[in-house]
Design a protein around this motif. Structure first.
Motif, PDB file in Angstrom:
ATOM      1  N   LYS A  55       0.827  -1.207   0.000  1.00 27.09           N
ATOM      2  CA  LYS A  55       0.000   0.000   0.000  1.00 27.09           C
ATOM      3  C   LYS A  55       0.869   1.269   0.000  1.00 27.09           C
ATOM      4  N   GLY A  56       0.498   2.211  -0.836  1.00 27.78           N
ATOM      5  CA  GLY A  56       1.202   3.479  -0.910  1.00 27.78           C
ATOM      6  C   GLY A  56       2.350   3.498  -1.897  1.00 27.78           C
ATOM      7  N   TYR A  57       2.659   2.334  -2.486  1.00 25.98           N
ATOM      8  CA  TYR A  57       3.776   2.269  -3.429  1.00 25.98           C
ATOM      9  C   TYR A  57       3.263   2.149  -4.865  1.00 25.98           C
ATOM     10  N   THR A  58       4.066   2.620  -5.795  1.00 20.20           N
ATOM     11  CA  THR A  58       3.859   2.352  -7.213  1.00 20.20           C
ATOM     12  C   THR A  58       5.079   1.581  -7.712  1.00 20.20           C
ATOM     13  N   MET A  59       4.936   0.913  -8.848  1.00 13.03           N
ATOM     14  CA  MET A  59       6.041   0.122  -9.379  1.00 13.03           C
ATOM     15  C   MET A  59       6.348   0.508 -10.816  1.00 13.03           C
ATOM     16  N   THR A  60       7.630   0.627 -11.140  1.00 10.65           N
ATOM     17  CA  THR A  60       8.069   0.735 -12.529  1.00 10.65           C
ATOM     18  C   THR A  60       8.879  -0.512 -12.847  1.00 10.65           C
ATOM     19  N   PHE A  61       8.777  -0.970 -14.089  1.00 14.44           N
ATOM     20  CA  PHE A  61       9.472  -2.188 -14.516  1.00 14.44           C
ATOM     21  C   PHE A  61      10.200  -1.898 -15.813  1.00 14.44           C
ATOM     22  N   GLN A  62      11.497  -2.180 -15.847  1.00 14.16           N
ATOM     23  CA  GLN A  62      12.238  -1.948 -17.081  1.00 14.16           C
ATOM     24  C   GLN A  62      13.467  -2.844 -17.162  1.00 14.16           C
ATOM     25  N   GLY A  63      13.956  -2.987 -18.387  1.00 10.21           N
ATOM     26  CA  GLY A  63      15.178  -3.735 -18.647  1.00 10.21           C
ATOM     27  C   GLY A  63      15.671  -3.378 -20.031  1.00 10.21           C
ATOM     28  N   PRO A  64      16.945  -3.587 -20.312  1.00 14.63           N
ATOM     29  CA  PRO A  64      17.489  -3.286 -21.639  1.00 14.63           C
ATOM     30  C   PRO A  64      16.855  -4.142 -22.732  1.00 14.63           C
ATOM     31  N   ALA A  65      17.121  -3.781 -23.981  1.00 17.32           N
ATOM     32  CA  ALA A  65      16.608  -4.558 -25.117  1.00 17.32           C
ATOM     33  C   ALA A  65      17.271  -5.928 -25.180  1.00 17.32           C
ATOM     34  N   ALA A  66      18.504  -6.025 -24.670  1.00 16.66           N
ATOM     35  CA  ALA A  66      19.233  -7.293 -24.679  1.00 16.66           C
ATOM     36  C   ALA A  66      20.004  -7.441 -23.376  1.00 16.66           C
ATOM     37  N   GLU A  67      20.170  -8.687 -22.921  1.00 16.39           N
ATOM     38  CA  GLU A  67      20.894  -8.940 -21.676  1.00 16.39           C
ATOM     39  C   GLU A  67      22.355  -8.505 -21.754  1.00 16.39           C
ATOM     40  N   SER A  68      22.892  -8.473 -22.968  1.00 12.59           N
ATOM     41  CA  SER A  68      24.293  -8.096 -23.143  1.00 12.59           C
ATOM     42  C   SER A  68      24.518  -6.593 -23.043  1.00 12.59           C
ATOM     43  N   ASP A  69      23.444  -5.809 -23.025  1.00 11.43           N
ATOM     44  CA  ASP A  69      23.580  -4.349 -22.939  1.00 11.43           C
ATOM     45  C   ASP A  69      23.698  -3.939 -21.471  1.00 11.43           C
ATOM     46  N   ILE A  70      24.842  -4.253 -20.899  1.00 15.19           N
ATOM     47  CA  ILE A  70      25.072  -4.024 -19.476  1.00 15.19           C
ATOM     48  C   ILE A  70      25.070  -2.536 -19.143  1.00 15.19           C
TER      49      ILE A  70
END
Length: 315
Positions: A55-70
């Motif tokens: 409760k009270g939190y929002t979430m953002t979700f993200q990741g690079p286009a490829a796992e190799s893009d460190i």
């Protein structure tokens, strides 16, 4: 001077805990190795489900286009720190490259919970908990399944993904060590797909062509195992070369059902997302959390694929 140092350290620790408490509510940033994978999307599903109780939190979700893009993942963590998020759930794509960014979060009193892959020892003080499959044990489980199917001698190929990734080191390391300790099987590879299915397909096709006497092959993550399965099918080697894969999306389930792949080690990626959020909120709320949590793995084959145990982890 020693007393002043001790007081300063105590003040810093208190400041960190106070900041966590004040941060109750706000943005939780979930940052994974790539957004373009069913495995990581299943992590997102688990995290989203857990947010219903945050409760009270929002979430953002993200990741690079490829796992190799460190570098892109490093930037995402740094941007989250700059946004002053309440906390970060992170699947680090490299054990060393993410340490400075995680340190920045620690310095900003932003708690970090790691999932899936570990960082190097240099960063251990900068995160609060690590949730993952025990990748070393999972690799051993795959090796045991391989030996059970192919016997003690012959050639086995390893199709891996991103060299140096924490999960890769444990998974492939566990596989190789178990084979060396319990068989005389000769290893071909490993070959690194960079977690690109098309690359794994081409690499597997080449390995099968160059090694007509190959008895077994191991695909160490989702896109790599899918590419491996497709190469086996296209080359006419499905069912003739024993294949053990990793992860459990619809493609891999299909390969198990039709006999292209004899077994898949399936992680509970949903639980990583779900428990990752739960653990992070507990850290912010000053509730005790374990430093390391094993989220488990299930070996799925044609015999048990429809059992409740398998259905709980397949996606």
């Amino acid at each position: 001077m020693k007393k002043l140092s001790i007081l300063a350290a105590a003040a810093t620790l208190c400041a960190a805990f106070t900041t966590y408490a004040q941060a109750a509510g706000g943005e939780i940033a979930v940052i994974v190795k790539t957004a373009n994978s069913n495995y990581w999307q299943n992590v997102q599903k688990g995290a989203t489900a857990a947010m219903a109780n945050a409760k009270g939190y929002t979430m953002t979700f993200q990741g690079p286009a490829a796992e190799s893009d460190i570098a892109a993942e490093v930037n995402m963590v740094e941007n989250a720190v700059n946004r002053h998020v309440a906390g970060i759930v992170l699947a680090p794509s490299d054990p060393d490259a993410l340490v400075p960014a995680i340190k920045k979060a620690w310095e900003a009193h932003i708690p970090v919970v790691l999932i899936d892959s570990m960082i190097s020892d240099a960063g251990k003080q900068y995160y609060q908990s690590f949730l993952s499959t025990d990748n070393n044990k999972a690799g051993e489980l795959c090796a045991k399944a391989m030996i059970d199917k192919v016997g003690q001698t012959g050639k086995v190929a390893i199709m891996s993904y991103v060299p140096g990734a924490g999960s890769e080191i444990g998974r492939v390391g566990g596989f190789r060590k178990y084979l060396a300790a319990h068989s005389k099987l000769q290893i071909v590879g490993p070959f690194y797909s960079q977690s690109q299915m098309a690359t794994a397909l081409n690499q597997t096709t080449d390995v099968l062509s160059a090694n007509p006497d190959l008895k077994g092959i191991f695909g160490a993550n989702e896109p790599t195992a899918i590419g491996m399965g497709r190469a086996l099918a296209q080359s006419g080697k499905a069912g003739k070369v024993v294949a053990i894969g990793f992860d459990g999306n619809q493609d891999l389930q299909g390969f198990v059902r039709d006999g292209t792949i004899q077994g898949i080690a399936v992680q509970s990626s949903y639980q990583m997302g779900y428990k990752g959020i739960q653990t992070l909120v507990n850290v912010i709320d000053h509730k005790p959390v374990a430093k390391v949590v094993d989220t488990g793995v299930v070996m799925v084959d044609k015999q048990n694929i429809d059992t409740p145990e398998a259905k709980n982890v397949l996606y």
